[in-house]
Design an enzyme around this catalytic site. Structure first.
Site, PDB file in Angstrom:
ATOM      1  CD  GLU A  76      -3.115  -0.913   2.073  1.00 43.22           C
ATOM      2  OE1 GLU A  76      -4.221  -0.586   1.634  1.00 43.22           O
ATOM      3  OE2 GLU A  76      -2.879  -1.080   3.279  1.00 43.22           O
ATOM      4  CG  HIS A  95      -2.434   2.794   5.633  1.00 42.29           C
ATOM      5  ND1 HIS A  95      -3.788   3.022   5.758  1.00 42.29           N
ATOM      6  CD2 HIS A  95      -2.298   1.470   5.375  1.00 42.29           C
ATOM      7  CE1 HIS A  95      -4.443   1.878   5.562  1.00 42.29           C
ATOM      8  NE2 HIS A  95      -3.563   0.925   5.331  1.00 42.29           N
ATOM      9  CG  HIS A  97      -4.973  -1.737   9.126  1.00 42.34           C
ATOM     10  ND1 HIS A  97      -4.225  -2.846   8.847  1.00 42.34           N
ATOM     11  CD2 HIS A  97      -4.951  -0.977   8.005  1.00 42.34           C
ATOM     12  CE1 HIS A  97      -3.763  -2.788   7.599  1.00 42.34           C
ATOM     13  NE2 HIS A  97      -4.178  -1.646   7.066  1.00 42.34           N
ATOM     14  CG  HIS A 165      -8.184  -0.593   4.710  1.00 39.92           C
ATOM     15  ND1 HIS A 165      -7.743  -0.422   3.423  1.00 39.92           N
ATOM     16  CD2 HIS A 165      -7.081  -0.877   5.433  1.00 39.92           C
ATOM     17  CE1 HIS A 165      -6.435  -0.618   3.373  1.00 39.92           C
ATOM     18  NE2 HIS A 165      -6.022  -0.890   4.576  1.00 39.92           N
TER      19      HIS A 165
END
Ligand code: MN
Length: 249
Positions: A76, A95, A97, A165
């Protein structure tokens, strides 16, 4: 030490902090823009953030591809490339979760600052739904088109949730994006707890602005948090001194 050396050292520390504060686990990542070449950025190879060492860092180009490095990158990485492309003001991207943020990607009620330390979220957090443009996928951001769509949802803001996500956060420095990413799940938890018993009162626009105006990136208060998190994460010996982090002449 050069500015680049300092930044890469901070990037390693940031990986460890985000892991120790439960923002990331085996998955999730943090990147920093190259200080001398704004079209490039640095991020670890595909590795749990807790395990990242200096030699695990890879330089990436503006399309999210490793520069002269054959090691496996994160799938990603396009989240980072696309946000750096869209936002010249952004120097660092996370990023993750973090579970406490996820409910707000699934419901109409927006995640928004409800505690003082959450003020840097900035306001109501937009939710990016990969399915809107890309149909049924595995939900992962695996190319620049998807990354750019996410960056568009982020807009001029600091955070975007990703439905089912996680989230992407962006800031002017590593310390700021770490702080934002640490307090985002905490703010979400408090907001959720309040919603169980009533209707939470969010911070006002004026309160959010007053917090932002009072923030000093190189203040003792900012350093205090960085030093605290780094020591908790077992890398207090790596962080240098506040002087290293002051703006370079
Ligand atoms: Mn992900």
């Amino acid at each position: 030490m050069s500015q680049l050396d300092d930044l890469l050292r901070d990037l390693v520390v940031a990986n460890r902090i985000l892991a120790h504060e439960n923002v990331v686990d085996a998955y999730g990542h943090i990147s920093v823009r190259h200080p001398d070449n704004p079209r490039r950025f640095f991020m670890a190879r595909s590795l749990a953030p807790e395990l990242v060492e200096r030699h695990d860092l890879i330089e990436f180009d503006q399309e999210g591809e490793p520069v002269n490095d054959k090691r496996q990158p994160y799938l990603e990485r396009f989240i980072h490339a696309a946000i750096f492309e869209a936002r010249p003001d952004v120097m660092a991207v996370v990023h993750a979760h973090a579970e406490d943020t996820l409910p707000f990607g699934l419901i109409k009620t927006p995640l928004q600052p409800v505690i003082h330390s959450g003020s840097f979220i900035g306001g109501k957090v937009p939710v990016w739904d990969i399915r809107k443009k890309f149909g049924d996928t595995n939900l992962l951001v695996t190319n620049m088109a998807q990354g750019r769509d996410l960056a568009q949802c982020l807009g001029k803001g600091n955070v975007a949730l990703m439905r089912g996500h996680g989230f992407a956060s962006a800031a002017r420095s590593i310390i700021e994006v770490v702080r934002l990413s640490v307090y985002l799940p905490r703010n979400a938890r408090v907001q959720m707890a309040a919603m169980l018993v009533g209707k939470p009162i969010p911070l006002s626009k004026g309160e959010i602005a007053a917090r932002a105006a009072g923030y000093r990136p190189h203040s003792p208060e900012t350093w205090r948090a960085w030093e605290y998190w780094a020591n908790r994460a077992g890398c207090g010996d790596m962080i240098g001194t506040p002087h290293d982090h002051a703006p370079k002449a």
